[in-house]
Design an enzyme around this catalytic site. Structure first.
Site, PDB file in Angstrom:
ATOM      1  N   GLY A  97       2.283   2.364   5.402  1.00  0.00           N
ATOM      2  CA  GLY A  97       3.418   1.466   5.681  1.00  0.00           C
ATOM      3  C   GLY A  97       4.091   1.822   7.002  1.00  0.00           C
ATOM      4  O   GLY A  97       4.489   0.955   7.767  1.00  0.00           O
ATOM      5  N   GLU A 119       5.624  -3.305   0.844  1.00  0.00           N
ATOM      6  CA  GLU A 119       5.633  -3.082  -0.610  1.00  0.00           C
ATOM      7  C   GLU A 119       4.904  -1.774  -0.853  1.00  0.00           C
ATOM      8  O   GLU A 119       3.673  -1.727  -0.810  1.00  0.00           O
ATOM      9  CB  GLU A 119       4.928  -4.247  -1.326  1.00  0.00           C
ATOM     10  CG  GLU A 119       5.634  -5.590  -1.179  1.00  0.00           C
ATOM     11  CD  GLU A 119       6.897  -5.703  -2.020  1.00  0.00           C
ATOM     12  OE1 GLU A 119       7.027  -4.952  -3.005  1.00  0.00           O
ATOM     13  OE2 GLU A 119       7.768  -6.517  -1.670  1.00  0.00           O
ATOM     14  N   CYS A 162       1.372   0.259  -9.288  1.00  0.00           N
ATOM     15  CA  CYS A 162       2.465   0.777  -8.436  1.00  0.00           C
ATOM     16  C   CYS A 162       3.742   0.991  -9.226  1.00  0.00           C
ATOM     17  O   CYS A 162       4.527   1.872  -8.900  1.00  0.00           O
ATOM     18  CB  CYS A 162       2.717  -0.163  -7.271  1.00  0.00           C
ATOM     19  SG  CYS A 162       3.045  -1.851  -7.777  1.00  0.00           S
ATOM     20  N   GLY A 210       0.832  -1.212   0.000  1.00  0.00           N
ATOM     21  CA  GLY A 210       0.000   0.000   0.000  1.00  0.00           C
ATOM     22  C   GLY A 210       0.854   1.243   0.000  1.00  0.00           C
ATOM     23  O   GLY A 210       1.982   1.239  -0.512  1.00  0.00           O
ATOM     24  N   SER A 211       0.330   2.295   0.594  1.00  0.00           N
ATOM     25  CA  SER A 211       1.031   3.581   0.522  1.00  0.00           C
ATOM     26  C   SER A 211       2.142   3.678   1.568  1.00  0.00           C
ATOM     27  O   SER A 211       2.117   2.986   2.590  1.00  0.00           O
ATOM     28  CB  SER A 211       0.025   4.703   0.740  1.00  0.00           C
ATOM     29  OG  SER A 211      -0.575   4.552   2.006  1.00  0.00           O
ATOM     30  N   THR A 212       3.074   4.567   1.304  1.00  0.00           N
ATOM     31  CA  THR A 212       4.208   4.776   2.219  1.00  0.00           C
ATOM     32  C   THR A 212       3.690   5.248   3.588  1.00  0.00           C
ATOM     33  O   THR A 212       4.188   4.790   4.628  1.00  0.00           O
ATOM     34  CB  THR A 212       5.173   5.815   1.607  1.00  0.00           C
ATOM     35  OG1 THR A 212       5.522   5.350   0.292  1.00  0.00           O
ATOM     36  CG2 THR A 212       6.437   5.971   2.423  1.00  0.00           C
TER      37      THR A 212
HETATM   38  P1  NAD Z   1      -3.519   2.243   1.414  1.00  0.00           P
HETATM   39  O1  NAD Z   1      -2.155   2.327   1.980  1.00  0.00           O
HETATM   40  O2  NAD Z   1      -4.491   3.318   1.714  1.00  0.00           O
HETATM   41  O3  NAD Z   1      -4.257   0.871   1.818  1.00  0.00           O
HETATM   42  C1  NAD Z   1      -3.625  -0.374   1.818  1.00  0.00           C
HETATM   43  C2  NAD Z   1      -4.155  -1.196   2.965  1.00  0.00           C
HETATM   44  O4  NAD Z   1      -3.929  -0.517   4.190  1.00  0.00           O
HETATM   45  C3  NAD Z   1      -5.650  -1.496   2.905  1.00  0.00           C
HETATM   46  O5  NAD Z   1      -5.862  -2.872   3.151  1.00  0.00           O
HETATM   47  C4  NAD Z   1      -6.238  -0.640   4.001  1.00  0.00           C
HETATM   48  O6  NAD Z   1      -7.346  -1.241   4.629  1.00  0.00           O
HETATM   49  C5  NAD Z   1      -5.101  -0.498   4.971  1.00  0.00           C
HETATM   50  N1  NAD Z   1      -5.180   0.746   5.719  1.00  0.00           N
HETATM   51  C6  NAD Z   1      -5.695   1.932   5.301  1.00  0.00           C
HETATM   52  N2  NAD Z   1      -5.583   2.858   6.256  1.00  0.00           N
HETATM   53  C7  NAD Z   1      -4.998   2.265   7.324  1.00  0.00           C
HETATM   54  C8  NAD Z   1      -4.597   2.704   8.632  1.00  0.00           C
HETATM   55  N3  NAD Z   1      -4.824   3.953   9.043  1.00  0.00           N
HETATM   56  N4  NAD Z   1      -4.013   1.812   9.447  1.00  0.00           N
HETATM   57  C9  NAD Z   1      -3.788   0.551   9.050  1.00  0.00           C
HETATM   58  N5  NAD Z   1      -4.140   0.089   7.814  1.00  0.00           N
HETATM   59  C10 NAD Z   1      -4.738   0.919   6.979  1.00  0.00           C
HETATM   60  O7  NAD Z   1      -3.362   1.987  -0.128  1.00  0.00           O
HETATM   61  P2  NAD Z   1      -3.576   2.998  -1.312  1.00  0.00           P
HETATM   62  O8  NAD Z   1      -2.914   4.290  -1.013  1.00  0.00           O
HETATM   63  O9  NAD Z   1      -4.964   2.997  -1.748  1.00  0.00           O
HETATM   64  O10 NAD Z   1      -2.693   2.199  -2.413  1.00  0.00           O
HETATM   65  C11 NAD Z   1      -1.944   2.831  -3.335  1.00  0.00           C
HETATM   66  C12 NAD Z   1      -0.479   2.817  -2.927  1.00  0.00           C
HETATM   67  O11 NAD Z   1      -0.026   1.494  -2.837  1.00  0.00           O
HETATM   68  C13 NAD Z   1       0.383   3.498  -3.970  1.00  0.00           C
HETATM   69  O12 NAD Z   1       1.385   4.253  -3.334  1.00  0.00           O
HETATM   70  C14 NAD Z   1       1.002   2.334  -4.712  1.00  0.00           C
HETATM   71  O13 NAD Z   1       2.214   2.630  -5.346  1.00  0.00           O
HETATM   72  C15 NAD Z   1       1.169   1.340  -3.615  1.00  0.00           C
HETATM   73  N6  NAD Z   1       1.244  -0.015  -4.152  1.00  0.00           N
HETATM   74  C16 NAD Z   1       2.410  -0.688  -4.038  1.00  0.00           C
HETATM   75  C17 NAD Z   1       2.525  -1.956  -4.572  1.00  0.00           C
HETATM   76  C18 NAD Z   1       3.807  -2.728  -4.504  1.00  0.00           C
HETATM   77  O14 NAD Z   1       3.780  -3.903  -4.847  1.00  0.00           O
HETATM   78  N7  NAD Z   1       4.905  -2.147  -4.073  1.00  0.00           N
HETATM   79  C19 NAD Z   1       1.427  -2.519  -5.220  1.00  0.00           C
HETATM   80  C20 NAD Z   1       0.251  -1.800  -5.305  1.00  0.00           C
HETATM   81  C21 NAD Z   1       0.154  -0.542  -4.755  1.00  0.00           C
END
Ligand code: NAD
Length: 456
Positions: free
Chosen positions: A192, A209, A243, A187-189
């Site tokens: 993360g 990731e 991503c 997900g997002s940095t």
């Molecule tokens: P996000 O980080 O918002 O969500 C990812 C997960 O985190 C979800 O399951 C969500 O329920 C959970 N989440 C959301 N808020 C949370 C919190 N406050 N506490 C704990 N968990 C929480 O994801 P997004 O921003 O929608 O995704 C896009 C990002 O992901 C982009 O930066 C993209 O580059 C990255 N990404 C990376 C990869 C990779 O393989 N490196 C793949 C796909 C997407």
């Protein structure tokens, strides 16, 4: 199901040792593959409902990669899971030394929505292959996919081994309080960091990731047509919600104008007449992301496209020019079908642009010049690269897939996935019939001399 209880059940099941047996792991992987194959139609339908994604795109970007990973794991597992003999140093002779890969225990996988099958199941496959129990938390932004995954997995696997838990932030927060042995997050940095902080509480091993702004450098010797076609394909696939999508282009000034024209041509060809039924181009995932993307488009800098359909949630593929590092489109990962194109004079200028941002997840370079390939590979830090194409390094599971620093921590795919979900236990076996007095009192001169001879 109550989360405390679920995690406790998984930990108890892991303690029985059943997941350590190779036949068990292989049988579970086979079962998963069979389930996915038998229910492909349902998988396609769910994702189409979530963001109008074509079967073809879901197959080439998700299911084909998942099937290939399962095939690799089943074929290679017996070799990877074996203890590995290593040489013994002089101080331990006579003896044998070896490394045993062992599963961490109970693994939590938190997925995201843009490739919701792949990003939940690829880590799950690696976790199962390595002998862990698994809980998946899919993204709540693709609710039909999350439901289908829960139906398939929870109705066919024992919950004490493999289970899907659905929910949003509250559910993740609850899960993160548990003492898992491995957490794998995509997900997002920003999120993360939240995950890593929670993992630190239990000193749980964590793989992240994440994303970032992945640059493409196009050199003056790049063949125009194929370069434009490969960039356009990588950018527009999944409407830019990838991503590893090319985020922005740095183009050598001699090729700048011709490449812009070629990209425009390629965008138009890929898109055809009816964008709302395009096989490469699903919807922007939700209104929030649509609004975010709209804010990145400055009309006076649009070279091509820039049309926003609020009702259908479509942003027409957009090329932007004359952008500055301070423009909104250059201040965050775009994650949509907007492509800023920047003119550069030389490689130093390209490096300076790239270094303004944290290390990207991916890097792309179009050139025939081997010197230049070597220069960028040794100058820029990035997660992974494809030279003369975009995205393709991701589907070669002989290469580790992951980011560095802001774009991620750790990697997976193929053997790297197996390693990510394994602890490597080292064992030094010694004999009992030989016990040189070197390390015991009294310490004499000859022992000091011999220690220098044997130990270094
Ligand atoms: P996000 O980080 O918002 O969500 C990812 C997960 O985190 C979800 O399951 C969500 O329920 C959970 N989440 C959301 N808020 C949370 C919190 N406050 N506490 C704990 N968990 C929480 O994801 P997004 O921003 O929608 O995704 C896009 C990002 O992901 C982009 O930066 C993209 O580059 C990255 N990404 C990376 C990869 C990779 O393989 N490196 C793949 C796909 C997407």
């Amino acid at each position: 199901m109550n989360i405390d209880l679920l995690v406790k059940k998984q930990q108890d099941f892991f303690a029985t040792g059943q997941t350590r047996a190779l036949p068990f792991r292989i049988a579970q992987l086979r079962k998963l593959e069979q389930l996915l194959r038998q229910n492909e139609a349902q998988l396609y339908e769910a994702i189409d409902q979530d963001f109008k994604r074509s079967d073809y795109l879901t197959y080439i970007t998700e299911l084909s990669i998942i099937y290939h990973e399962i095939k690799t794991m089943i074929a290679k597992l017996p070799r990877w899971a074996k203890p590995k003999r290593v040489p013994t140093n002089l101080a331990n002779m006579p003896g044998t030394s070896y490394i045993i890969p062992e599963p961490y225990g109970s693994a939590l996988i938190i997925g995201t929505w843009n490739y919701p099958y792949q990003l939940s199941l690829m880590p799950a496959i690696a976790a199962i292959a390595a002998g862990n129990t698994v809980i998946i938390k899919p993204s709540e932004l693709t609710p039909r996919v999350a439901t289908v995954l829960a139906d398939l997995i929870n109705n066919n696997f024992e919950s004490d081994f493999f289970h899907v838990v659905n929910g949003g932030v509250e559910t993740v927060t609850e899960l993160l309080k548990q003492r898992f042995n491995k957490i794998f997050f995509t997900g997002s940095t920003a999120i993360g960091k939240i995950v890593m902080r929670a993992a630190a509480e239990h000193l749980t091993s964590v793989t992240l990731e994440l994303g970032g702004k992945s640059p493409v450098v196009v050199w003056k010797d790049a063949p125009l047509e194929i370069t434009a076609r490969r960039i356009a394909w990588g950018k527009l696939m999944n409407a830019g919600q990838t991503c590893v999508a090319p985020d922005y282009l740095l183009v050598h000034h001699e090729l700048y104008e011709p490449l812009l024209a070629a990209l425009k041509q390629e965008f138009a060809t890929i898109l055809g007449d009816d964008l709302s039924n395009n096989e490469l181009f699903p919807r922007i995932i939700n209104q929030r992301h649509l609004e975010r993307l709209k804010r990145l488009i400055e009309p006076e800098k649009v070279y091509y496209g820039g049309v926003v359909d609020e009702v259908e949630r479509i942003i027409s593929p957009t090329i932007m020019v004359d952008v500055a590092a301070t423009d909104p489109v250059m201040q965050e990962e775009i994650f949509g079908p907007i492509l800023p194109v920047i003119k550069i004079e030389n490689e130093t200028e390209a490096v300076a642009w790239i270094r303004q941002y944290p290390q990207p997840l991916s890097f792309y370079l179009f050139t025939k010049d081997k010197r230049l390939i070597k220069y960028f590979n040794s100058t820029i830090s990035y997660g992974g690269a494809t030279i003369n194409d975009t995205i393709m390094h991701l589907c070669n599971n002989n290469l580790p897939f992951g980011g560095v620093q802001d774009s991620g921590l750790g990697n997976y795919h193929g053997k790297f996935g197996f390693d990510t979900f394994s602890h490597f236990k080292s064992v030094q076996e010694k004999v009992l019939w030989f016990d040189p007095p070197l390390k015991y009192l009294p310490i004499t001169d000859w022992k000091r001399k011999l220690a220098r001879l044997l130990m270094e």
